[in-house]
Motif scaffolding. Structure first.
Motif, PDB file in Angstrom:
ATOM      1  N   GLN A 114       1.713   8.476 -11.748  1.00  0.00           N
ATOM      2  CA  GLN A 114       2.539   7.812 -10.741  1.00  0.00           C
ATOM      3  C   GLN A 114       2.356   8.441  -9.367  1.00  0.00           C
ATOM      4  O   GLN A 114       2.201   7.739  -8.362  1.00  0.00           O
ATOM      5  CB  GLN A 114       4.004   7.868 -11.156  1.00  0.00           C
ATOM      6  CG  GLN A 114       4.947   7.149 -10.198  1.00  0.00           C
ATOM      7  CD  GLN A 114       6.384   7.208 -10.658  1.00  0.00           C
ATOM      8  OE1 GLN A 114       6.720   7.926 -11.598  1.00  0.00           O
ATOM      9  NE2 GLN A 114       7.253   6.467  -9.989  1.00  0.00           N
ATOM     10  N   VAL A 115       2.355   9.766  -9.311  1.00  0.00           N
ATOM     11  CA  VAL A 115       2.175  10.449  -8.029  1.00  0.00           C
ATOM     12  C   VAL A 115       0.781  10.170  -7.480  1.00  0.00           C
ATOM     13  O   VAL A 115       0.606   9.904  -6.285  1.00  0.00           O
ATOM     14  CB  VAL A 115       2.411  11.962  -8.191  1.00  0.00           C
ATOM     15  CG1 VAL A 115       2.075  12.699  -6.903  1.00  0.00           C
ATOM     16  CG2 VAL A 115       3.846  12.232  -8.593  1.00  0.00           C
ATOM     17  N   GLN A 117      -1.181   7.597  -8.058  1.00  0.00           N
ATOM     18  CA  GLN A 117      -1.310   6.206  -7.623  1.00  0.00           C
ATOM     19  C   GLN A 117      -0.702   6.005  -6.244  1.00  0.00           C
ATOM     20  O   GLN A 117      -1.296   5.355  -5.375  1.00  0.00           O
ATOM     21  CB  GLN A 117      -0.636   5.274  -8.628  1.00  0.00           C
ATOM     22  CG  GLN A 117      -0.766   3.795  -8.266  1.00  0.00           C
ATOM     23  CD  GLN A 117      -0.178   2.885  -9.328  1.00  0.00           C
ATOM     24  OE1 GLN A 117       0.322   3.346 -10.362  1.00  0.00           O
ATOM     25  NE2 GLN A 117      -0.221   1.580  -9.089  1.00  0.00           N
ATOM     26  N   GLN A 118       0.470   6.555  -6.007  1.00  0.00           N
ATOM     27  CA  GLN A 118       1.108   6.419  -4.699  1.00  0.00           C
ATOM     28  C   GLN A 118       0.283   7.088  -3.605  1.00  0.00           C
ATOM     29  O   GLN A 118       0.093   6.525  -2.520  1.00  0.00           O
ATOM     30  CB  GLN A 118       2.512   7.015  -4.745  1.00  0.00           C
ATOM     31  CG  GLN A 118       3.473   6.264  -5.665  1.00  0.00           C
ATOM     32  CD  GLN A 118       4.811   6.956  -5.793  1.00  0.00           C
ATOM     33  OE1 GLN A 118       4.992   8.097  -5.357  1.00  0.00           O
ATOM     34  NE2 GLN A 118       5.780   6.277  -6.396  1.00  0.00           N
ATOM     35  N   ALA A 119      -0.229   8.292  -3.908  1.00  0.00           N
ATOM     36  CA  ALA A 119      -0.987   9.026  -2.894  1.00  0.00           C
ATOM     37  C   ALA A 119      -2.317   8.340  -2.583  1.00  0.00           C
ATOM     38  O   ALA A 119      -2.695   8.188  -1.411  1.00  0.00           O
ATOM     39  CB  ALA A 119      -1.226  10.457  -3.368  1.00  0.00           C
ATOM     40  N   ALA A 121      -3.172   5.158  -3.154  1.00  0.00           N
ATOM     41  CA  ALA A 121      -2.951   3.852  -2.519  1.00  0.00           C
ATOM     42  C   ALA A 121      -2.604   4.033  -1.051  1.00  0.00           C
ATOM     43  O   ALA A 121      -3.038   3.248  -0.190  1.00  0.00           O
ATOM     44  CB  ALA A 121      -1.837   3.097  -3.239  1.00  0.00           C
ATOM     45  N   GLY A 122      -1.836   5.077  -0.736  1.00  0.00           N
ATOM     46  CA  GLY A 122      -1.521   5.345   0.669  1.00  0.00           C
ATOM     47  C   GLY A 122      -2.746   5.722   1.470  1.00  0.00           C
ATOM     48  O   GLY A 122      -2.912   5.284   2.618  1.00  0.00           O
TER      49      GLY A 122
END
Length: 336
Positions: A114-115, A117-119, A121-122
């Protein structure tokens, strides 16, 4: 006859309050404290690019993120190998074309995924085009839950079995064959329960011999370790073994890069739940050759051997133990 001194009831009340306070401190530290202090710290991720101008762009992206991310710049093939070995939690692939690709794996701990993916994608937002998402070894909701749930239930089921045996055998000598039967029985029966839950929650999850064998090793290793401590300490061993059950969801369910350094060093570094959880996760997602499977087998086998060594260690004879339990026995000193 000397008078019996009675302690004031207030002393017991104060002692009970102190024990309750200590329990609250321990439980708060093991559970809510670990969850309340979660924060990314050098989370390993990779950015890959073919030789050429995109390599420079990859190095530019790796220069951002501060201390929250630990970037690795490599080629696409090596990056996917790192993801398969769980050395990184996600990969950002740069290629000639309109958009980058975020590559994740269902065999990786969901918290780290999860971490990542967020990083990633950002980071991809700074590139032209809408980033694509590719999932390797996709995991269902049950596939993400089963590894940790199985580890916790394996510990709890074998612990209850061992505690019941000690309680039923109170005042009597529990022989080595009986203790071994309890360890083996818990291993077989609890493994069957875990396999049943897995099939019930998601029938598509593979219950191969590798998975069943790893589950059986996990349960028997936990049961043997607990049986050894119960033999040494008796029912008082529950004061040590029971709180460890709380470590499973609070600590073993996280990746170390999200835990406070104190929890990472004092709890996560040695808890047996993380070895069983991550090894089972790889097996369920079809990655039997993952390094954490091999590590898990070695650690669990070591726990099994250590526990069985204590269980099998010769103790006092039945007569000696029976005499030791007599509160007012007459000792023959040889004088008549």
């Amino acid at each position: 006859m000397p008078a019996v001194t009675k302690r004031p009831v207030g002393v017991f009340a104060l002692f009970a309050a102190l024990v309750g306070t200590l329990a609250a401190v321990v439980l708060g530290f093991l559970t809510f404290g670990a969850q309340a202090t979660v924060a990314p710290d050098h989370v390993p991720v990779a950015v890959s690019a073919p030789p050429g101008p995109l390599q420079g762009l990859a190095h530019q992206l790796a220069g951002h993120g501060g201390t929250q991310l630990d970037w690795r710049v490599t080629d696409p093939g090596q990056a996917r190998n790192l993801l398969a070995d769980k050395e990184v939690y996600g990969v950002l692939e740069l290629r000639e074309g309109p958009a980058a690709t975020v590559v994740l794996s269902g065999a990786v701990n969901p918290a780290g995924t999860q971490v990542a993916q967020q990083a990633l994608a950002g980071a991809a937002q700074a590139l032209p085009g809408e980033p694509q998402l590719e999932q390797l070894h996709p995991a269902s909701p049950a596939g993400r839950i089963v590894p940790l749930a199985a580890s916790a239930l394996a510990w709890l089921g074998s612990l209850v079995a061992g505690a019941v045996l000690v309680r039923l055998g109170a005042g009597r000598r529990i022989s080595v064959p009986v203790r071994l039967a309890q360890v083996l029985g818990a291993g077989v029966l609890v493994t069957g329960v875990l396999a049943g839950f897995t099939a019930l929650w998601d029938a598509t999850l593979p219950l191969t011999w590798d998975v069943l064998g790893f589950l059986f090793l996990t349960v028997t290793a936990f049961a043997a370790l607990q049986a050894g401590l119960l033999r040494l300490l008796g029912i008082k061993a529950l004061a040590v073994l029971a709180p460890l059950y709380l470590v499973a969801p609070a600590v073993a369910g996280q990746v170390p890069e999200l835990l406070d350094p104190v929890y990472r060093a004092l709890l996560w570094s040695w808890t047996p739940f993380r070895f069983s959880t991550e090894g089972l996760r790889s097996l369920l997602q079809g990655v039997p050759g993952a390094p954490d499977v091999t590590t898990g087998v070695w650690v669990l086998a070591a726990l099994l051997v250590a526990g069985l060594a204590v269980v099998l260690w010769p103790g006092r004879s039945a007569r000696e133990e029976a005499e030791a339990d007599l509160p007012h026995r007459v000792v023959d000193v040889g004088v008549h």
